[in-house]
Design an enzyme around this catalytic site. Structure first.
Site, PDB file in Angstrom:
ATOM      1  N   SER A 138     -26.249  11.874 -22.827  1.00 48.85           N
ATOM      2  CA  SER A 138     -27.598  12.262 -22.394  1.00 48.85           C
ATOM      3  C   SER A 138     -27.489  13.204 -21.191  1.00 48.85           C
ATOM      4  CB  SER A 138     -28.354  10.998 -21.961  1.00 48.85           C
ATOM      5  OG  SER A 138     -29.615  11.318 -21.416  1.00 48.85           O
ATOM      6  N   TYR A 151     -28.976   2.906 -17.114  1.00 45.87           N
ATOM      7  CA  TYR A 151     -28.923   3.776 -18.302  1.00 45.87           C
ATOM      8  C   TYR A 151     -27.953   4.931 -18.061  1.00 45.87           C
ATOM      9  CZ  TYR A 151     -30.462   6.936 -22.041  1.00 45.87           C
ATOM     10  OH  TYR A 151     -30.490   7.778 -23.132  1.00 45.87           O
TER      11      TYR A 151
HETATM   12  P1  NDP Z   1     -34.810   5.843 -31.112  1.00 50.33           P
HETATM   13  O1  NDP Z   1     -35.352   4.671 -30.355  1.00 50.33           O
HETATM   14  O2  NDP Z   1     -35.716   6.580 -32.015  1.00 50.33           O
HETATM   15  O3  NDP Z   1     -33.512   5.421 -31.931  1.00 50.33           O
HETATM   16  C1  NDP Z   1     -32.600   4.479 -31.449  1.00 50.33           C
HETATM   17  C2  NDP Z   1     -31.790   3.989 -32.621  1.00 50.33           C
HETATM   18  O4  NDP Z   1     -30.789   3.067 -32.147  1.00 50.33           O
HETATM   19  C3  NDP Z   1     -32.632   3.247 -33.646  1.00 50.33           C
HETATM   20  O5  NDP Z   1     -32.302   3.721 -34.927  1.00 50.33           O
HETATM   21  C4  NDP Z   1     -32.205   1.798 -33.489  1.00 50.33           C
HETATM   22  O6  NDP Z   1     -32.234   1.145 -34.743  1.00 50.33           O
HETATM   23  C5  NDP Z   1     -30.765   1.971 -33.023  1.00 50.33           C
HETATM   24  N1  NDP Z   1     -30.265   0.775 -32.372  1.00 50.33           N
HETATM   25  C6  NDP Z   1     -30.678   0.216 -31.233  1.00 50.33           C
HETATM   26  N2  NDP Z   1     -29.984  -0.916 -30.983  1.00 50.33           N
HETATM   27  C7  NDP Z   1     -29.113  -1.054 -32.007  1.00 50.33           C
HETATM   28  C8  NDP Z   1     -28.125  -2.012 -32.342  1.00 50.33           C
HETATM   29  N3  NDP Z   1     -27.887  -3.087 -31.560  1.00 50.33           N
HETATM   30  N4  NDP Z   1     -27.410  -1.847 -33.477  1.00 50.33           N
HETATM   31  C9  NDP Z   1     -27.643  -0.788 -34.278  1.00 50.33           C
HETATM   32  N5  NDP Z   1     -28.554   0.154 -34.019  1.00 50.33           N
HETATM   33  C10 NDP Z   1     -29.283   0.015 -32.887  1.00 50.33           C
HETATM   34  O7  NDP Z   1     -34.247   6.824 -29.994  1.00 50.33           O
HETATM   35  P2  NDP Z   1     -33.458   8.217 -30.057  1.00 50.33           P
HETATM   36  O8  NDP Z   1     -33.334   8.713 -31.420  1.00 50.33           O
HETATM   37  O9  NDP Z   1     -34.071   9.059 -29.030  1.00 50.33           O
HETATM   38  O10 NDP Z   1     -32.039   7.766 -29.496  1.00 50.33           O
HETATM   39  C11 NDP Z   1     -30.805   8.039 -30.120  1.00 50.33           C
HETATM   40  C12 NDP Z   1     -29.749   8.257 -29.050  1.00 50.33           C
HETATM   41  O11 NDP Z   1     -30.072   9.421 -28.289  1.00 50.33           O
HETATM   42  C13 NDP Z   1     -29.601   7.132 -28.036  1.00 50.33           C
HETATM   43  O12 NDP Z   1     -28.241   6.893 -27.776  1.00 50.33           O
HETATM   44  C14 NDP Z   1     -30.289   7.683 -26.797  1.00 50.33           C
HETATM   45  O13 NDP Z   1     -29.811   7.093 -25.623  1.00 50.33           O
HETATM   46  C15 NDP Z   1     -29.931   9.138 -26.923  1.00 50.33           C
HETATM   47  N6  NDP Z   1     -30.773  10.055 -26.157  1.00 50.33           N
HETATM   48  C16 NDP Z   1     -32.107  10.178 -26.444  1.00 50.33           C
HETATM   49  C17 NDP Z   1     -32.896  11.000 -25.666  1.00 50.33           C
HETATM   50  C18 NDP Z   1     -34.382  11.104 -25.873  1.00 50.33           C
HETATM   51  O14 NDP Z   1     -35.053  11.708 -25.009  1.00 50.33           O
HETATM   52  N7  NDP Z   1     -34.946  10.561 -26.944  1.00 50.33           N
HETATM   53  C19 NDP Z   1     -32.322  11.808 -24.575  1.00 50.33           C
HETATM   54  C20 NDP Z   1     -30.914  11.633 -24.402  1.00 50.33           C
HETATM   55  C21 NDP Z   1     -30.180  10.797 -25.169  1.00 50.33           C
HETATM   56  P3  NDP Z   1     -32.675  -0.377 -35.009  1.00 50.33           P
HETATM   57  O15 NDP Z   1     -33.679  -0.753 -33.981  1.00 50.33           O
HETATM   58  O16 NDP Z   1     -33.207  -0.351 -36.409  1.00 50.33           O
HETATM   59  O17 NDP Z   1     -31.377  -1.145 -34.912  1.00 50.33           O
END
Ligand code: NDP
Length: 243
Positions: A138, A151
């Protein structure tokens, strides 16, 4: 032979967009997350568009489940070309709120999840002598702001782990490591924030045009589509208006 890409956190946001993008590029995509209904829907959507997909309900905080995920992908298609360690949580909070459960969750998903992903595919990639591991960090893995201490700690760790892994790869093997560091992307990520003070500071932060998940999917696709002698080490991508 069709290339295989495993994507964690494929049930929403960046993971979902990346799965669709790589499927459209011809990859067999292996969708992993905890919400099965979302994975079933996405698999169907990809197949309806002419792509190839499988899913496995996986909690990235379990090393055993991550190993089973890699084994299922290998069994189906004979190789693992790409792993996108994307699953992550961002329950931002001020440290004096002592939200210790949320700190634990972030360490477990954002750091250990990435490590378990690496552990699941590295022996396979070393044996096949090729592969590409992309770890989603990030902008918060480059700078800390109030509310992001833990975070950011996890996302700095993702960058350190990725760089260490990259240096250790045997140059004889065509294995690449890429860090993907997005700025603000419009996804469900902020839904886990429970600290009212952080939520209020977001509202005061003013308006900007955020990135879309597809913008990050495009960046990931760019990195994986480079010739094998090119390792895109890191992609740092912000909305133009993000400080
Ligand atoms: P979302 O909340 O849309 O997606 C997060 C995903 O992580 C979901 O598919 C969720 O699936 C999965 N997840 C969470 N916990 C678990 C677990 N224990 N096991 C398996 N899957 C898990 O957020 P984003 O798409 O934005 O995030 C994706 C990545 O991008 C993250 O690492 C985030 O930190 C990073 N990021 C995002 C930014 C933003 O502004 N959005 C900026 C910088 C980085 P489920 O709940 O079905 O398990």
């Amino acid at each position: 032979m069709t290339k295989t890409a495993i994507i964690t956190g494929a049930s929403s946001g960046i993971g979902q967009a990346t799965a669709k993008e790589l499927a459209a590029k011809g990859y067999h995509v292996v969708l992993a997350a905890r919400r099965q209904d979302r994975l079933v829907e996405l698999k169907k959507e990809i197949e309806d568009a002419g792509g190839s997909a499988q899913y496995k309900v996986t909690d990235v905080t379990s090393a055993d489940e991550m190993k089973s995920l890699a084994e299922a992908a290998l069994e189906k298609n004979g190789s693992i070309d790409v792993l996108v360690n994307n699953a992550g949580l961002m329950p931002l909070s001020f440290m004096n709120k002592l939200k210790i459960d949320e700190w634990d969750q972030m360490v477990d998903v954002n750091i250990k999840g990435v490590l378990y992903g690496i552990a699941a595919v590295l022996p396979i990639m070393e044996k096949q002598k090729f592969g590409h591991i992309l770890n989603v960090s990030s902008v918060a893995g480059h700078q800390v702001f109030k509310g992001s201490a833990v975070y950011s700690g996890t996302k700095y760790a993702v960058r350190a782990i990725s760089e260490g892994l990259r240096q250790e790869i045997d140059p004889a093997n065509e294995i690449r490591v890429t860090i993907v560091s997005p700025g603000a992307v419009e996804t469900e990520l902020t839904n886990t924030i429970t600290d009212e003070d952080v939520l209020n500071s977001f509202k005061e932060g003013g308006k900007m045009t955020m990135l879309q998940a597809q913008d990050i999917a495009n960046a990931i696709s760019y990195a994986v589509e480079q010739p094998s002698y090119v390792d895109v080490n890191e992609i740092l991508i912000r909305p133009r208006q993000q400080p």
